[in-house]
Write a protein that holds these residues in place. Sequence first.
Motif, PDB file in Angstrom:
ATOM      1  N   VAL A 221       4.032  -5.044   2.545  1.00 45.69           N
ATOM      2  CA  VAL A 221       3.896  -5.945   1.399  1.00 45.69           C
ATOM      3  C   VAL A 221       3.114  -5.222   0.309  1.00 45.69           C
ATOM      4  N   ASP A 222       3.735  -5.088  -0.863  1.00 49.91           N
ATOM      5  CA  ASP A 222       3.049  -4.537  -2.038  1.00 49.91           C
ATOM      6  C   ASP A 222       2.855  -5.662  -3.039  1.00 49.91           C
ATOM      7  N   TYR A 223       1.649  -5.748  -3.599  1.00 51.07           N
ATOM      8  CA  TYR A 223       1.329  -6.799  -4.559  1.00 51.07           C
ATOM      9  C   TYR A 223       0.938  -6.145  -5.876  1.00 51.07           C
ATOM     10  N   ASN A 224       1.692  -6.459  -6.918  1.00 48.79           N
ATOM     11  CA  ASN A 224       1.487  -5.840  -8.235  1.00 48.79           C
ATOM     12  C   ASN A 224       1.486  -4.311  -8.143  1.00 48.79           C
ATOM     13  N   GLY A 225       2.397  -3.794  -7.305  1.00 48.71           N
ATOM     14  CA  GLY A 225       2.600  -2.356  -7.188  1.00 48.71           C
ATOM     15  C   GLY A 225       1.633  -1.633  -6.276  1.00 48.71           C
ATOM     16  N   ALA A 226       0.668  -2.341  -5.678  1.00 52.28           N
ATOM     17  CA  ALA A 226      -0.324  -1.704  -4.808  1.00 52.28           C
ATOM     18  C   ALA A 226      -0.149  -2.181  -3.370  1.00 52.28           C
ATOM     19  N   PRO A 227      -0.425  -1.317  -2.373  1.00 50.38           N
ATOM     20  CA  PRO A 227      -0.315  -1.739  -0.972  1.00 50.38           C
ATOM     21  C   PRO A 227      -1.211  -2.940  -0.676  1.00 50.38           C
ATOM     22  N   PHE A 228      -0.633  -3.956  -0.066  1.00 43.14           N
ATOM     23  CA  PHE A 228      -1.379  -5.170   0.252  1.00 43.14           C
ATOM     24  C   PHE A 228      -1.362  -5.466   1.746  1.00 43.14           C
ATOM     25  N   GLY A 229      -0.250  -5.137   2.416  1.00 41.84           N
ATOM     26  CA  GLY A 229      -0.154  -5.405   3.842  1.00 41.84           C
ATOM     27  C   GLY A 229       0.823  -4.493   4.545  1.00 41.84           C
ATOM     28  N   CYS A 230       0.535  -4.202   5.809  1.00 40.63           N
ATOM     29  CA  CYS A 230       1.461  -3.440   6.662  1.00 40.63           C
ATOM     30  C   CYS A 230       1.289  -3.880   8.107  1.00 40.63           C
ATOM     31  N   ALA A 231       1.114  -5.185   8.309  1.00 39.59           N
ATOM     32  CA  ALA A 231       0.923  -5.722   9.656  1.00 39.59           C
ATOM     33  C   ALA A 231       2.183  -5.510  10.492  1.00 39.59           C
TER      34      ALA A 231
END
Length: 337
Positions: A221-231
């Motif tokens: 999951v990327d949020y506004n182009g930045a890494p946010f999640g990789c569960a």
Amino acid sequence: MKLASLKGGRDGRLVVVSKDLTRYTDAARVAPTMQAALDDWTHAEVGLSELAQGVETGSVPTERFHERDAASPLPRSYQWADGSAYINHVELVRKARGAEVPDSFYEDPLMYQGGSDSFLGPRDDIVMAKDEGWGIDMEGEIAVITGDVPMGVSVAEAGDYIRLIMLVNDVSLRGLIPGELAKGFGFFQSKPSSAFSPCAVTPEELGDAWKDGAVHLPLIVDYNGAPFGCANAGVDLTFNFPKLIAHAAKTRPLGAGTVIGSGTVSNKLDGGPGKPVAEGGAGYSCIAEIRMIETIYEGAAKTPFMSYGDTVEIRMEDANGKSIFGAINQKVAKYDR
């Protein structure tokens, strides 16, 4: 095998997509729509598999596949039932408000029936009719599409009815949830249209990553182009998909084309809440989860929910870093009737 529905009409146009997501061939001679294929899966699977092989060998005509042209694999469904397979997510939400998780939650899945008449395509905007004050949130999930499931199916049998797998952005309006739950009748206005990945894939397409009724790969999951999640969707999983399907079919059959969701993919870290990706953790698949952790450790949530112009991308990659389902890539926008 990878299947998609190109935009056009209410139910789209079924196509078979190449493994590398670059080409497709029309599936009309087998089934005009995804629902038609699911309704006659025993015969349709054979024809679609032949087309899939032809796409790879070049023996059938193909065209360039653009993910932006795809609707949800099922643009509308007879049923969308979302579970909560990752109890870590529920634990955090309840801990943040000082509540315990009932023991029954670890034995009996939570599940709600969502709206399925207007699924969003993977590139469609998340549109809000009023304002940003409703607490707009994404929720990265996995979902399966079933065939016809008989009532009372056992967990051991339920996996045989899984036809396809896809990714989900189960959009939630966090500000509306407490009031709805307080009525004791479940979600409705707080759960607007969900979006699904460009492609739905058969379980065998995942190879060893599909095991024990679950997908054992990180959900990115990327949020506004930045890494946010990789569960990792196969870690900290309380209920696998056969268990969720059996739960849904306890008192009624499920029609072909039923979509069953996993709920927010959520990992622990050393038995406790996960850390942000920037700090070496697996991050989060929704904003609510990081807000709960902030509340638990800092006394108040500080990460805001989504605003107009914010973007979210949800995807999953194989062991070679290649996209499996294509990407959900959405922007929050004002609704213009």
